[in-house]
Design a protein around this motif. Structure first.
Motif, PDB file in Angstrom:
ATOM      1  N   PRO A 118       0.840  -1.191   0.000  1.00  0.00           N
ATOM      2  CA  PRO A 118       0.000   0.000   0.000  1.00  0.00           C
ATOM      3  C   PRO A 118       0.881   1.249   0.000  1.00  0.00           C
ATOM      4  CG  PRO A 118      -0.291  -1.261   2.049  1.00  0.00           C
ATOM      5  CD  PRO A 118       0.673  -1.997   1.203  1.00  0.00           C
ATOM      6  N   PRO A 119       0.401   2.358  -0.560  1.00  0.00           N
ATOM      7  CA  PRO A 119       1.209   3.581  -0.659  1.00  0.00           C
ATOM      8  C   PRO A 119       1.795   4.054   0.678  1.00  0.00           C
ATOM      9  CG  PRO A 119      -0.825   3.834  -1.884  1.00  0.00           C
ATOM     10  CD  PRO A 119      -0.923   2.528  -1.152  1.00  0.00           C
ATOM     11  N   GLU A 120       1.036   3.890   1.758  1.00  0.00           N
ATOM     12  CA  GLU A 120       1.527   4.359   3.060  1.00  0.00           C
ATOM     13  C   GLU A 120       2.741   3.572   3.549  1.00  0.00           C
ATOM     14  OE1 GLU A 120      -2.045   1.647   3.735  1.00  0.00           O
ATOM     15  OE2 GLU A 120      -1.652   3.391   2.477  1.00  0.00           O
ATOM     16  N   ALA A 121       2.965   2.383   2.990  1.00  0.00           N
ATOM     17  CA  ALA A 121       4.124   1.576   3.389  1.00  0.00           C
ATOM     18  C   ALA A 121       5.437   2.218   2.946  1.00  0.00           C
ATOM     19  CB  ALA A 121       4.012   0.179   2.800  1.00  0.00           C
ATOM     20  N   GLU A 122       5.365   3.093   1.962  1.00  0.00           N
ATOM     21  CA  GLU A 122       6.569   3.731   1.446  1.00  0.00           C
ATOM     22  C   GLU A 122       6.933   5.010   2.201  1.00  0.00           C
ATOM     23  OE1 GLU A 122       6.523   3.999  -2.818  1.00  0.00           O
ATOM     24  OE2 GLU A 122       5.587   2.034  -2.993  1.00  0.00           O
ATOM     25  N   GLN A 123       6.102   5.411   3.137  1.00  0.00           N
ATOM     26  CA  GLN A 123       6.397   6.608   3.919  1.00  0.00           C
ATOM     27  C   GLN A 123       7.360   6.256   5.043  1.00  0.00           C
ATOM     28  OE1 GLN A 123       2.598   8.068   5.201  1.00  0.00           O
ATOM     29  NE2 GLN A 123       1.961   8.573   3.125  1.00  0.00           N
ATOM     30  N   HIS A 139       6.710  -6.061   5.129  1.00  0.00           N
ATOM     31  CA  HIS A 139       5.422  -5.404   5.373  1.00  0.00           C
ATOM     32  C   HIS A 139       4.294  -6.436   5.365  1.00  0.00           C
ATOM     33  CE1 HIS A 139       1.998  -2.729   4.921  1.00  0.00           C
ATOM     34  NE2 HIS A 139       2.807  -1.769   5.373  1.00  0.00           N
TER      35      HIS A 139
END
Length: 191
Positions: A118-123, A139
């Motif tokens: 998910p995109p938030e995993a890259e933050q 993750h």
């Protein structure tokens, strides 16, 4: 009874060529899936079977009987030819950028595996590349997917996506533009 004031939704039937590409990409994805996961990138030339048989009649002895029968029923039927000895490349973009096809090739397909999070995993990822990859690999919502994309010179495209989590032939999703960047890069190999 239909209400004359209600417009009917237009139905767009895929062309024979588009249907042939769907079948070819599905066959290619299943062929690569039979090898198991964690495989290398695979690239295929797509040729209209009837044209290939006309140019090389001996090919009829190498193709399975069901492919020959399908080509007799459907002049758009495609045969896929896996490419060996691909040039060395660090990325799929670099690999595809090195490929070009002769006019006798009607299309191309590629199969590759990717990790999706998910995109938030890259933050908040660590600066160190190896640590960032380790964090993404660990993750809990990470998914491994196999993507197969095929395109024809005439503009048609088809993509098939299989998740390792739902690794079954009847759970493969497909659409013409599921992986638009990959479709665009494949089209560029045919120009």
């Amino acid at each position: 009874m239909t209400d004359d004031t209600t417009p009917e939704a237009p139905t767009t039937e895929p062309t024979g060529r588009a249907l042939a590409l769907r079948v070819a990409v599905g066959d290619i994805e299943r062929h690569v899936a039979a090898r198991g996961w964690d495989g290398p990138v695979a690239v295929f030339a797509l040729v209209r079977t009837t044209d290939a048989l006309a140019a090389t009649p001996a090919l009829g002895e190498e193709l399975p009987a069901d492919a020959l029968a399908a080509a007799e029923r459907d002049p758009e039927h495609l045969t896929s030819i896996e490419q060996e000895g691909l040039p060395a490349a660090e990325t799929i973009e670099e690999l595809l950028g090195q490929l070009g096809w002769p006019e006798e090739v009607d299309g191309a397909a590629v199969v590759l595996e990717r990790m999706v999070v998910p995109p938030e995993a890259e933050q908040g990822l660590p600066e160190d590349q190896e640590e960032a990859v380790e964090q993404l690999m660990a993750h809990p919502e990470r998914q491994d997917v196999r993507m197969a994309a095929g395109v024809l010179r005439s503009g048609e495209s088809w993509c098939a996506i299989r998740s390792r989590r739902h690794d079954s032939d009847d759970a493969v999703a497909g659409s013409a533009d599921a992986v638009p960047g990959l479709v665009e890069a494949l089209h560029a190999t045919l120009r």
